[in-house]
Design a protein around this motif. Sequence first.
Motif, PDB file in Angstrom:
ATOM      1  N   ASN A   1       0.800  -1.237   0.000  1.00 36.22           N
ATOM      2  CA  ASN A   1       0.000   0.000   0.000  1.00 36.22           C
ATOM      3  C   ASN A   1       0.830   1.282   0.000  1.00 36.22           C
ATOM      4  OD1 ASN A   1      -2.625  -1.275   0.053  1.00 36.22           O
ATOM      5  ND2 ASN A   1      -2.058  -1.912   2.114  1.00 36.22           N
ATOM      6  N   LEU A   2       1.988   1.228  -0.640  1.00 35.84           N
ATOM      7  CA  LEU A   2       2.794   2.435  -0.815  1.00 35.84           C
ATOM      8  C   LEU A   2       2.537   3.049  -2.179  1.00 35.84           C
ATOM      9  CD1 LEU A   2       6.274   1.315   0.552  1.00 35.84           C
ATOM     10  CD2 LEU A   2       4.306   2.199   1.806  1.00 35.84           C
ATOM     11  N   ALA A   3       1.994   2.257  -3.092  1.00 32.28           N
ATOM     12  CA  ALA A   3       1.701   2.715  -4.454  1.00 32.28           C
ATOM     13  C   ALA A   3       0.416   2.056  -4.925  1.00 32.28           C
ATOM     14  CB  ALA A   3       2.859   2.365  -5.397  1.00 32.28           C
ATOM     15  N   MET A   4      -0.188   2.664  -5.928  1.00 37.74           N
ATOM     16  CA  MET A   4      -1.399   2.142  -6.540  1.00 37.74           C
ATOM     17  C   MET A   4      -1.136   1.971  -8.022  1.00 37.74           C
ATOM     18  SD  MET A   4      -4.014   4.748  -4.614  1.00 37.74           S
ATOM     19  CE  MET A   4      -2.984   6.158  -5.038  1.00 37.74           C
ATOM     20  N   ARG A   5      -1.649   0.898  -8.595  1.00 38.92           N
ATOM     21  CA  ARG A   5      -1.436   0.631 -10.017  1.00 38.92           C
ATOM     22  C   ARG A   5      -2.692   0.985 -10.790  1.00 38.92           C
ATOM     23  NH1 ARG A   5      -1.409  -4.169 -13.704  1.00 38.92           N
ATOM     24  NH2 ARG A   5       0.177  -3.659 -15.244  1.00 38.92           N
ATOM     25  N   VAL A   6      -2.517   1.827 -11.805  1.00 36.17           N
ATOM     26  CA  VAL A   6      -3.598   2.130 -12.741  1.00 36.17           C
ATOM     27  C   VAL A   6      -3.493   1.058 -13.817  1.00 36.17           C
ATOM     28  CG1 VAL A   6      -4.614   3.838 -14.288  1.00 36.17           C
ATOM     29  CG2 VAL A   6      -3.416   4.595 -12.215  1.00 36.17           C
ATOM     30  N   GLU A   7      -4.350   0.060 -13.701  1.00 37.77           N
ATOM     31  CA  GLU A   7      -4.246  -1.135 -14.533  1.00 37.77           C
ATOM     32  C   GLU A   7      -4.298  -0.816 -16.026  1.00 37.77           C
ATOM     33  OE1 GLU A   7      -3.734  -4.232 -13.233  1.00 37.77           O
ATOM     34  OE2 GLU A   7      -3.852  -3.524 -11.168  1.00 37.77           O
ATOM     35  N   SER A   8      -5.259  -0.002 -16.444  1.00 36.90           N
ATOM     36  CA  SER A   8      -5.452   0.241 -17.875  1.00 36.90           C
ATOM     37  C   SER A   8      -4.299   1.003 -18.509  1.00 36.90           C
ATOM     38  CB  SER A   8      -6.765   0.994 -18.114  1.00 36.90           C
ATOM     39  OG  SER A   8      -6.714   2.271 -17.515  1.00 36.90           O
TER      40      SER A   8
END
Length: 156
Positions: free
Chosen positions: A83-90
């Motif tokens: 939970n240090l980063a978030m992935r924008v999947e698209s």
Amino acid sequence: MATQHEHSHHEHSGSDLITAARDALVAAGEQWTGMRESVFEELARHERPASAYDIADNLSAARGKRVAPNSVYRILDLFVANNLAMRVESANAYLANTHPGCEHDCIFLVCDECGEATHVDDDAVSGGVRGVAKASRFRTRRPIIEVRGLCETCAG
């Protein structure tokens, strides 16, 4: 960054964000290495989602030696898992989590024109998605909702 949630959390920035990320990773039992710090600092510099290749290229230029995108991907995966980063999947790109250690399901509003991705926390929406999955006897790990369209600026 718009947020809507049932509890409050502190949004970090600058060196405070780096410290919060380090503390959260160490609390999770992981090491905060020089390379991990460099990757997180570079990721945190970006207001829009950044790819592992963007980060590797910028770190390579700053260090004067090549940084392999595969190494950056592994570190980014570790950051997402903690939970240090978030992935924008698209977009196959990442954003620094400005409140490390605080877990929310990811809801992104992604602009098709400029690439901006706004992270929105809405526990009612993500709870509804988890409820649908549970009713279908599906165990969720991390729901990710992305809405593609135009941001206010690009929609003009």
